[in-house]
Design a protein around this motif. Structure first.
Motif, PDB file in Angstrom:
ATOM      1  N   SER A  67     -24.956  26.001 -98.481  1.00 26.94           N
ATOM      2  CA  SER A  67     -25.724  26.958 -98.145  1.00 26.94           C
ATOM      3  C   SER A  67     -25.239  27.826 -97.060  1.00 26.94           C
ATOM      4  CB  SER A  67     -26.948  26.213 -97.759  1.00 26.94           C
ATOM      5  OG  SER A  67     -26.809  25.340 -96.550  1.00 26.94           O
ATOM      6  N   TYR A  68     -25.826  29.171 -97.070  1.00 27.42           N
ATOM      7  CA  TYR A  68     -25.194  30.027 -95.690  1.00 27.42           C
ATOM      8  C   TYR A  68     -26.590  30.248 -94.987  1.00 27.42           C
ATOM      9  CZ  TYR A  68     -21.299  30.380 -98.772  1.00 27.42           C
ATOM     10  OH  TYR A  68     -20.147  30.170 -99.788  1.00 27.42           O
ATOM     11  N   HIS A  69     -26.293  30.740 -93.658  1.00 27.43           N
ATOM     12  CA  HIS A  69     -27.329  30.861 -92.887  1.00 27.43           C
ATOM     13  C   HIS A  69     -26.954  31.568 -91.594  1.00 27.43           C
ATOM     14  CE1 HIS A  69     -25.870  27.267 -90.564  1.00 27.43           C
ATOM     15  NE2 HIS A  69     -25.548  26.651 -91.752  1.00 27.43           N
ATOM     16  N   LYS A  70     -27.759  31.920 -90.719  1.00 27.92           N
ATOM     17  CA  LYS A  70     -27.390  32.612 -89.330  1.00 27.92           C
ATOM     18  C   LYS A  70     -27.794  31.741 -88.450  1.00 27.92           C
ATOM     19  CE  LYS A  70     -26.654  37.353 -90.825  1.00 27.92           C
ATOM     20  NZ  LYS A  70     -27.273  39.001 -90.871  1.00 27.92           N
ATOM     21  N   GLN A  71     -26.919  31.916 -87.241  1.00 25.86           N
ATOM     22  CA  GLN A  71     -27.614  30.954 -86.157  1.00 25.86           C
ATOM     23  C   GLN A  71     -27.191  32.038 -84.840  1.00 25.86           C
ATOM     24  OE1 GLN A  71     -29.037  28.253 -86.171  1.00 25.86           O
ATOM     25  NE2 GLN A  71     -28.692  27.629 -88.053  1.00 25.86           N
ATOM     26  N   PHE A  72     -27.964  31.722 -83.696  1.00 23.89           N
ATOM     27  CA  PHE A  72     -27.719  32.740 -82.604  1.00 23.89           C
ATOM     28  C   PHE A  72     -26.645  32.323 -81.678  1.00 23.89           C
ATOM     29  CE2 PHE A  72     -29.394  34.434 -78.487  1.00 23.89           C
ATOM     30  CZ  PHE A  72     -28.996  35.622 -78.573  1.00 23.89           C
ATOM     31  N   PHE A  73     -25.675  33.103 -81.432  1.00 25.35           N
ATOM     32  CA  PHE A  73     -24.712  32.826 -80.612  1.00 25.35           C
ATOM     33  C   PHE A  73     -24.983  33.292 -79.097  1.00 25.35           C
ATOM     34  CE2 PHE A  73     -19.710  33.000 -80.177  1.00 25.35           C
ATOM     35  CZ  PHE A  73     -19.586  32.224 -79.155  1.00 25.35           C
ATOM     36  N   ALA A  74     -25.780  32.517 -78.321  1.00 28.48           N
ATOM     37  CA  ALA A  74     -26.262  33.099 -77.315  1.00 28.48           C
ATOM     38  C   ALA A  74     -25.142  33.729 -76.382  1.00 28.48           C
ATOM     39  CB  ALA A  74     -27.083  32.102 -76.688  1.00 28.48           C
ATOM     40  N   GLN A  75     -24.056  32.945 -76.322  1.00 28.73           N
ATOM     41  CA  GLN A  75     -23.192  33.577 -75.176  1.00 28.73           C
ATOM     42  C   GLN A  75     -22.802  34.906 -75.501  1.00 28.73           C
ATOM     43  OE1 GLN A  75     -19.169  31.623 -75.548  1.00 28.73           O
ATOM     44  NE2 GLN A  75     -19.130  31.373 -73.323  1.00 28.73           N
ATOM     45  N   HIS A  76     -22.519  35.426 -76.926  1.00 31.66           N
ATOM     46  CA  HIS A  76     -22.197  36.898 -77.087  1.00 31.66           C
ATOM     47  C   HIS A  76     -23.441  37.803 -77.640  1.00 31.66           C
ATOM     48  CE1 HIS A  76     -17.668  35.697 -77.812  1.00 31.66           C
ATOM     49  NE2 HIS A  76     -18.243  35.431 -76.505  1.00 31.66           N
ATOM     50  N   ASN A  77     -24.742  37.145 -77.484  1.00 32.90           N
ATOM     51  CA  ASN A  77     -25.849  37.807 -77.767  1.00 32.90           C
ATOM     52  C   ASN A  77     -25.971  38.313 -79.415  1.00 32.90           C
ATOM     53  OD1 ASN A  77     -28.618  38.652 -77.276  1.00 32.90           O
ATOM     54  ND2 ASN A  77     -27.822  40.760 -76.655  1.00 32.90           N
ATOM     55  N   LYS A  78     -25.492  37.374 -80.184  1.00 29.76           N
ATOM     56  CA  LYS A  78     -25.437  37.926 -81.718  1.00 29.76           C
ATOM     57  C   LYS A  78     -25.496  36.931 -82.561  1.00 29.76           C
ATOM     58  CE  LYS A  78     -20.529  37.148 -82.494  1.00 29.76           C
ATOM     59  NZ  LYS A  78     -19.238  37.661 -82.817  1.00 29.76           N
ATOM     60  N   SER A  79     -25.904  37.194 -83.744  1.00 32.61           N
ATOM     61  CA  SER A  79     -26.077  36.360 -84.656  1.00 32.61           C
ATOM     62  C   SER A  79     -24.728  36.096 -85.429  1.00 32.61           C
ATOM     63  CB  SER A  79     -27.164  36.870 -85.760  1.00 32.61           C
ATOM     64  OG  SER A  79     -28.341  36.952 -85.515  1.00 32.61           O
ATOM     65  N   GLN A  80     -24.478  34.906 -86.201  1.00 32.10           N
ATOM     66  CA  GLN A  80     -23.217  34.247 -86.435  1.00 32.10           C
ATOM     67  C   GLN A  80     -23.433  33.803 -88.014  1.00 32.10           C
ATOM     68  OE1 GLN A  80     -19.732  34.541 -85.525  1.00 32.10           O
ATOM     69  NE2 GLN A  80     -19.827  33.903 -87.487  1.00 32.10           N
TER      70      GLN A  80
END
Length: 279
Positions: free
Chosen positions: A250-263
């Protein structure tokens, strides 16, 4: 595991003593911000597996967010990670003195361990913390129903050996979550995005196939602790060899808080199809 006593409880958290890799909410302290914030989509990260009554080994627990989350879903958890006496698989750049950096790395591990222990006490967790490397899991861990590798394999020199070690004690399911190669993903989206996400994945899989991309760049001496981009198809082959042939991706997005972006990330849930060998 020795709990933190009330007299030992810090009134405020110092970066000199604690490091939170994953954002976590702690009673009495509130939100502890980390490099990654998985709180909104933790079920996606773990592939929506059923954790009720399962004994789970979490490889690379860091400050324990996923361990405590899985525990809240009914799992009995063994949290596994390095201690300051151990070390990461560092990329051995010829022009760098890795030994000189060892004290700093060991101090970082100490702070992660401290953050785990603090979180464990405040959340009244019953999870068990065991120290060791991915290449030599102590016999005391015993058998587990599920093993999880949350963005761990890209940081180890030999990802197959790490999986092999866990497979020997995992009776049911292995869960692997990894980052999709952003640069190549952007290229595929630019070229084929008009066909839709499903078509882009099929094209990418066809062109890249089961492969691993070596991340370290000698000219810049970076990254130091990240070795690979691993395609889901490669991990699917690894797992098949190890007896886990029923695989869901499965594929999903998570929040990369250090770079303030979704990964963009992917998760493989692999179920054992070949019986375990007798010890």
């Amino acid at each position: 595991m020795t709990p933190i006593l009330p007299s030992e409880m810090p009134s405020q958290i110092s970066s000199d003593d604690y490091y939170f890799y994953h954002t976590i909410d702690l009673p009495g302290l509130g939100e502890m911000k980390g490099e990654w914030d998985l709180r909104a989509f933790a079920d996606d990260y773990l592939g929506h597996i059923n954790l009720t009554g399962k004994r789970v080994l979490e490889m690379g627990t860091a400050n324990g967010f996923l361990s405590f989350y899985m525990e809240s879903k009914g799992a009995s958890v063994v949290s596994y990670d390095l201690s300051p006496e151990l070390d990461w698989d560092m990329v051995p750049y010829a022009h760098k003195d890795g030994v000189a950096w060892a004290p700093e790395r060991k101090n970082h591990i100490r702070k992660l361990n401290n953050a785990y222990r603090l979180s464990h006490s405040l959340l009244n967790s019953r999870a068990e913390l065991v120290h060791g490397t991915v290449y030599d899991i102590p016999k005391e861990v015993g058998l587990v129903d599920v093993s999880t590798f949350g963005s761990i394999l890209l940081h180890v020199r030999d990802p197959f050996l790490a999986l092999e070690q866990a497979s020997r004690i995992t009776t049911e399911t292995i869960v692997i979550t990894e980052i999709l190669d952003n640069n190549r993903q952007k290229l595929f989206n630019r070229l084929f995005g008009w066909l839709g996400d499903s078509a882009v994945r099929k094209i990418r899989n066809k062109l890249l196939g089961p492969s691993m991309i070596f991340r370290p760049i000698a000219s810049v001496g970076h990254p130091e602790e990240t070795w690979w981009h691993l395609t889901p198809e490669l991990l699917e082959q690894f797992l098949g060899v190890l007896g886990f042939g029923d695989i869901r991706i499965s594929y999903h997005k998570q929040f990369f808080a250090q770079h303030n972006k979704s990964q963009l990330m992917y998760t493989l849930v692999a179920t054992r199809t070949v019986p375990m060998k007798a010890p």
